[in-house]
Structure formats: C-alpha cells, structure tokens
Motif scaffolding. Structure first.
Motif, PDB file in Angstrom:
ATOM      1  N   ILE A 247       0.962  -1.364   0.005  1.00 26.48           N
ATOM      2  CA  ILE A 247       0.036   0.141   0.006  1.00 26.48           C
ATOM      3  C   ILE A 247       0.793   1.417   0.040  1.00 26.48           C
ATOM      4  CG2 ILE A 247      -1.587   1.276   1.431  1.00 26.48           C
ATOM      5  CD1 ILE A 247      -2.837  -1.508   2.157  1.00 26.48           C
ATOM      6  N   THR A 248       1.688   1.240   0.911  1.00 24.40           N
ATOM      7  CA  THR A 248       2.768   2.575   0.772  1.00 24.40           C
ATOM      8  C   THR A 248       3.411   2.769  -0.499  1.00 24.40           C
ATOM      9  OG1 THR A 248       4.501   1.280   2.113  1.00 24.40           O
ATOM     10  CG2 THR A 248       2.837   2.402   3.469  1.00 24.40           C
ATOM     11  N   ALA A 249       4.003   1.447  -1.106  1.00 27.62           N
ATOM     12  CA  ALA A 249       4.704   1.696  -2.287  1.00 27.62           C
ATOM     13  C   ALA A 249       3.989   2.247  -3.303  1.00 27.62           C
ATOM     14  CB  ALA A 249       5.456   0.520  -2.411  1.00 27.62           C
ATOM     15  N   THR A 250       2.669   1.616  -3.400  1.00 30.85           N
ATOM     16  CA  THR A 250       1.750   2.693  -4.463  1.00 30.85           C
ATOM     17  C   THR A 250       1.083   3.504  -4.103  1.00 30.85           C
ATOM     18  OG1 THR A 250       0.129   0.916  -3.716  1.00 30.85           O
ATOM     19  CG2 THR A 250       1.444   0.075  -5.578  1.00 30.85           C
ATOM     20  N   ASN A 251       1.399   4.501  -3.059  1.00 28.66           N
ATOM     21  CA  ASN A 251       0.830   5.581  -2.653  1.00 28.66           C
ATOM     22  C   ASN A 251       1.734   6.479  -2.168  1.00 28.66           C
ATOM     23  OD1 ASN A 251      -1.621   7.238  -2.982  1.00 28.66           O
ATOM     24  ND2 ASN A 251      -2.552   6.555  -0.986  1.00 28.66           N
ATOM     25  N   VAL A 252       2.888   6.566  -2.525  1.00 32.15           N
ATOM     26  CA  VAL A 252       4.008   7.314  -1.910  1.00 32.15           C
ATOM     27  C   VAL A 252       3.629   8.843  -1.598  1.00 32.15           C
ATOM     28  CG1 VAL A 252       6.573   8.052  -1.929  1.00 32.15           C
ATOM     29  CG2 VAL A 252       5.806   5.643  -2.508  1.00 32.15           C
ATOM     30  N   ASP A 253       3.342   9.336  -2.406  1.00 35.53           N
ATOM     31  CA  ASP A 253       3.093  10.942  -2.550  1.00 35.53           C
ATOM     32  C   ASP A 253       2.156  11.342  -1.598  1.00 35.53           C
ATOM     33  OD1 ASP A 253       1.236   9.794  -4.247  1.00 35.53           O
ATOM     34  OD2 ASP A 253       1.299  11.456  -5.747  1.00 35.53           O
ATOM     35  N   GLU A 254       1.090  10.581  -1.787  1.00 34.56           N
ATOM     36  CA  GLU A 254      -0.116  11.161  -0.835  1.00 34.56           C
ATOM     37  C   GLU A 254       0.015  10.590   0.537  1.00 34.56           C
ATOM     38  OE1 GLU A 254      -2.510  12.812  -1.757  1.00 34.56           O
ATOM     39  OE2 GLU A 254      -3.069  12.519  -3.893  1.00 34.56           O
ATOM     40  N   ILE A 255       0.488   9.516   0.837  1.00 32.49           N
ATOM     41  CA  ILE A 255       0.820   9.245   2.317  1.00 32.49           C
ATOM     42  C   ILE A 255       1.915   9.984   2.768  1.00 32.49           C
ATOM     43  CG2 ILE A 255       1.780   7.412   3.451  1.00 32.49           C
ATOM     44  CD1 ILE A 255       0.616   5.212   1.603  1.00 32.49           C
ATOM     45  N   ALA A 256       3.113  10.376   2.223  1.00 33.24           N
ATOM     46  CA  ALA A 256       3.994  11.404   2.638  1.00 33.24           C
ATOM     47  C   ALA A 256       3.583  12.782   2.897  1.00 33.24           C
ATOM     48  CB  ALA A 256       5.097  11.540   1.604  1.00 33.24           C
ATOM     49  N   ALA A 257       2.416  13.245   1.845  1.00 31.01           N
ATOM     50  CA  ALA A 257       1.846  14.561   2.511  1.00 31.01           C
ATOM     51  C   ALA A 257       1.073  14.252   3.667  1.00 31.01           C
ATOM     52  CB  ALA A 257       1.030  14.858   1.174  1.00 31.01           C
ATOM     53  N   ALA A 258       0.442  13.285   3.737  1.00 27.91           N
ATOM     54  CA  ALA A 258      -0.297  13.056   5.017  1.00 27.91           C
ATOM     55  C   ALA A 258       0.473  13.074   6.349  1.00 27.91           C
ATOM     56  CB  ALA A 258      -1.150  11.800   4.998  1.00 27.91           C
ATOM     57  N   LEU A 259       1.585  12.260   6.144  1.00 24.43           N
ATOM     58  CA  LEU A 259       2.546  12.386   7.502  1.00 24.43           C
ATOM     59  C   LEU A 259       2.971  13.528   7.505  1.00 24.43           C
ATOM     60  CD1 LEU A 259       4.442   8.917   6.601  1.00 24.43           C
ATOM     61  CD2 LEU A 259       2.911   9.564   8.534  1.00 24.43           C
ATOM     62  N   ASP A 260       3.295  14.347   6.771  1.00 27.88           N
ATOM     63  CA  ASP A 260       4.114  15.732   6.780  1.00 27.88           C
ATOM     64  C   ASP A 260       2.821  16.584   7.381  1.00 27.88           C
ATOM     65  OD1 ASP A 260       6.242  15.182   5.645  1.00 27.88           O
ATOM     66  OD2 ASP A 260       5.896  16.019   3.604  1.00 27.88           O
ATOM     67  N   THR A 261       1.706  16.434   7.118  1.00 26.89           N
ATOM     68  CA  THR A 261       0.638  17.222   8.065  1.00 26.89           C
ATOM     69  C   THR A 261       0.774  17.059   9.410  1.00 26.89           C
ATOM     70  OG1 THR A 261      -0.737  17.354   5.783  1.00 26.89           O
ATOM     71  CG2 THR A 261      -1.574  17.842   7.735  1.00 26.89           C
ATOM     72  N   LEU A 262       0.636  15.610   9.577  1.00 24.74           N
ATOM     73  CA  LEU A 262       0.529  15.217  11.147  1.00 24.74           C
ATOM     74  C   LEU A 262       1.843  15.766  11.829  1.00 24.74           C
ATOM     75  CD1 LEU A 262      -0.853  13.541  13.369  1.00 24.74           C
ATOM     76  CD2 LEU A 262       0.310  11.552  12.401  1.00 24.74           C
ATOM     77  N   ILE A 263       3.172  15.552  11.255  1.00 19.16           N
ATOM     78  CA  ILE A 263       4.173  15.740  11.962  1.00 19.16           C
ATOM     79  C   ILE A 263       4.257  17.307  12.035  1.00 19.16           C
ATOM     80  CG2 ILE A 263       6.755  16.219  11.349  1.00 19.16           C
ATOM     81  CD1 ILE A 263       6.478  13.508   9.723  1.00 19.16           C
ATOM     82  N   ALA A 264       3.826  18.037  11.291  1.00 18.30           N
ATOM     83  CA  ALA A 264       3.815  19.498  11.346  1.00 18.30           C
ATOM     84  C   ALA A 264       2.893  19.819  12.541  1.00 18.30           C
ATOM     85  CB  ALA A 264       3.247  20.278  10.360  1.00 18.30           C
ATOM     86  N   LEU A 265       1.581  19.292  12.861  1.00 16.21           N
ATOM     87  CA  LEU A 265       0.772  19.516  13.797  1.00 16.21           C
ATOM     88  C   LEU A 265       1.548  18.939  15.289  1.00 16.21           C
ATOM     89  CD1 LEU A 265      -1.907  20.659  14.960  1.00 16.21           C
ATOM     90  CD2 LEU A 265      -2.744  18.343  14.327  1.00 16.21           C
ATOM     91  N   LEU A 266       2.250  17.882  15.171  1.00 22.50           N
ATOM     92  CA  LEU A 266       2.781  17.345  16.329  1.00 22.50           C
ATOM     93  C   LEU A 266       3.837  18.324  17.094  1.00 22.50           C
ATOM     94  CD1 LEU A 266       3.178  13.701  15.527  1.00 22.50           C
ATOM     95  CD2 LEU A 266       1.442  14.613  17.263  1.00 22.50           C
ATOM     96  N   GLN A 267       4.299  19.029  15.737  1.00 16.26           N
ATOM     97  CA  GLN A 267       5.576  19.888  16.292  1.00 16.26           C
ATOM     98  C   GLN A 267       5.003  20.947  16.832  1.00 16.26           C
ATOM     99  OE1 GLN A 267       7.512  20.131  12.379  1.00 16.26           O
ATOM    100  NE2 GLN A 267       9.277  18.704  13.037  1.00 16.26           N
ATOM    101  N   ASP A 268       3.616  21.526  16.338  1.00 14.73           N
ATOM    102  CA  ASP A 268       3.015  22.807  16.977  1.00 14.73           C
ATOM    103  C   ASP A 268       2.745  22.284  18.385  1.00 14.73           C
ATOM    104  OD1 ASP A 268       3.229  24.083  14.653  1.00 14.73           O
ATOM    105  OD2 ASP A 268       1.021  23.958  14.365  1.00 14.73           O
ATOM    106  N   LEU A 269       2.202  21.100  18.645  1.00 17.58           N
ATOM    107  CA  LEU A 269       1.847  20.783  19.910  1.00 17.58           C
ATOM    108  C   LEU A 269       3.120  20.818  20.883  1.00 17.58           C
ATOM    109  CD1 LEU A 269      -0.888  18.015  19.214  1.00 17.58           C
ATOM    110  CD2 LEU A 269      -1.235  20.244  20.206  1.00 17.58           C
ATOM    111  N   ARG A 270       4.246  20.126  20.367  1.00 21.81           N
ATOM    112  CA  ARG A 270       5.379  20.116  20.990  1.00 21.81           C
ATOM    113  C   ARG A 270       5.858  21.491  21.444  1.00 21.81           C
ATOM    114  NH1 ARG A 270      10.977  20.209  20.681  1.00 21.81           N
ATOM    115  NH2 ARG A 270      12.130  18.465  21.620  1.00 21.81           N
TER     116      ARG A 270
END
Length: 295
Positions: A247-270
């Motif tokens: 699944i991750t190998a066939t949806n790399v761009d969309e999953i990477a963008a979703a992870l980036d969004t979550l990481i940015a929010l977690l950094q805000d919380l931190r």
C-alpha cells in the motif's frame, strides 16, 4: 488435497446471479468474505478460488467456495474475476489473465490504492473490462479464519471506473456489492488515493509507530498497566506488514503528504506544551470531527 477440488454441497435458493461464475484470487479476510457472501446470496453461481493449498483446504471446510485450485487456469470461464491479493500481487496477476481467462470478463480488485492498478489495467486485452474496487470493510487482523459473510453490511464499496466502456460493468459490480450488503460509490482514481491516505493509510502508520514508541519506552512491565485508551488507539498495530508495504509503495506521494501534515501538527503541540493554547485548539477541532464519524 489434489487440486482443483469441486465442492459437492450446494443450495437451491437465492437471488438471480449478477455473475454466473465468480473467480476470486486471494482468500484473505476480504476475498474470503466475498466468497462467503456470494455463496450465501447466489447459491446458483459458481465461486472459484485461487490460493495456496493450505488456505484452500480451509475454504473448502468452511464451504466458502465451490471450486479450489492453485492455478489461474481454473478461471478460464469466469465472467467476474476479483483480485483480492495484496496490491503488488494484484499488479502481477493482471499480466497473467490474458493467458488463463478465455472469455470476456469483468475484472476488479479490492486493493487500498488505485492509481497503479488502473494504469496497469490499460494493457489488458479488450475482452476484459477493468473497474478498480475497494470495499471499505475489514479488521485489524486478516486471514480467511476471520472472514464472514456479513463483513460488508452497511459499508461503502468504492469503484473507480475509467472510460465510457466501463458503464455496464460498473452497474453489474454495483449490483453485486449492493446484494451482499455494501453501499457502492463511484470515485475518481486520484481522489480515492488522496482520501484513503488520510482515512486509512495515515491512521495505520500512526498507530503502528505509536505502539512501537510506547512499547520501547515502557516494555512489558509498563504495558501491563495500560488502560483501554492505549488498547483502543493502537488496535491497528496488529495489522500484517506485508499488505501495508504494498500500500505505501503504491501511494507514496499522498501518504508522505499526510504524514507531513501530522508531523507539522505534532511539532506545533510540542512547542506549546506549557501554555496549551495550540493544545486547546487541537482538542476542540478534534472533538468536533470525532463527533462527525459514523457511529
């Protein structure tokens, strides 16, 4: 067990079949549940399955299928072929259909990403009509032993047709999904992969990463003190990795963008742990969206 094997027990009642001969490649949770539901709904149809011998033996004991084989040649007369293996296996199976399926057939899949397989399906001979499919039903643990005929009841089943030629096939597949309890919906291929990156792929990766972080930090002794919150939050961490690597190998761009969004929010919380203003915003919005989830 010598293959192919034909199941003897059949029932006479049921709806008029949408497809007379249903071929399912891959009898995991989804493929096995489709087989069970199809046999229950259309006992006059022939349900043919392809998998390894151990899985097929279990399927025959469960009366999930009518014909079992470990070779695609058994699909020769199928008018519906459901590719229910992991995503990358489905891509490889597409290339073998021309050799083994002799008659015109509707072909669909059950994978969690659609762009790669829809693109690969363009190379199928014209006697095949491919419509990407994705039943949004499942469980944290896979395998035929967890399959059940009511798995799709009330659940969306997404179809991603491309081109006008798929019209009749979409109608038939929608009737098929509806008859076994699902709610068919039509969706653009790219929209599917974007949506599922957030609805499914991000939650899976987040739950698995969270479980590793917590487990590595507190070990078995600490986990013995865990409450329902951690158990419920990390339920998806039991999922099999082989499916998710595809699944991750066939949806790399969309999953990477979703992870980036979550990481940015977690950094805000931190950065706001002391004051809690950002924390307040996140909890407020999260509570509102949580209420919007299906009950």
């Amino acid at each position: 067990m010598e293959l192919p094997v034909i199941q003897g027990e059949r029932r006479a009642e049921g709806q008029v079949p949408v497809f007379e001969k249903i071929g399912i490649v891959g009898l995991g949770l989804i493929g096995g549940s489709i087989a069970l539901a199809a046999r229950r709904t259309w006992p006059a149809s022939l349900v043919v399955a392809v998998d390894n011998k151990d899985v097929l033996e279990t399927a025959m004991r469960l009366h999930a299928i009518d014909v079992a084989a470990d070779d695609l040649i058994v699909l020769a007369e199928a008018d519906l072929v459901v590719l229910a293996a992991p995503v990358c296996q489905n891509l490889a199976l597409l290339e073998q259909l021309d050799e083994h399926v002799r008659r015109p057939a509707v072909v669909t899949d059950t994978g969690s990403t659609k762009r790669a397989i829809v693109e690969a399906a363009r190379r199928l001979p014209p006697r095949f009509t491919f419509v990407g499919g994705h039943p949004l039903a499942g469980a944290a643990t896979g395998g035929l032993e967890h399959a059940r005929p009511d798995l799709f009841n009330g659940r969306p089943w997404l179809f991603t047709p491309v081109g006008d030629a798929a019209g009749d096939a979409v109608e038939k597949l929608s009737a098929f999904a509806r008859a076994i309890g699902a709610q068919p919906r039509i969706m653009d291929v790219g929209a599917h992969d974007h949506l599922l990156a957030f609805l499914s792929h991000l939650p899976q990766l987040t739950a698995s990463a969270l479980m590793q972080v917590v487990g590595d930090a507190v070990r078995e002794e600490g986990l013995a003190l865990a409450g329902r919150g951690l158990v419920d939050t990390t339920r998806l961490a039991s999922s099999p990795v082989n499916i998710w690597k595809d699944i991750t190998a066939t949806n790399v761009d969309e999953i990477a963008a979703a992870l980036d969004t979550l990481i940015a929010l977690l950094q805000d919380l931190r950065g706001d742990l002391t004051e809690g203003d950002r924390l307040t915003d996140v909890f407020f919005v999260a509570n509102r969206w949580r209420e919007a989830l299906p009950k």
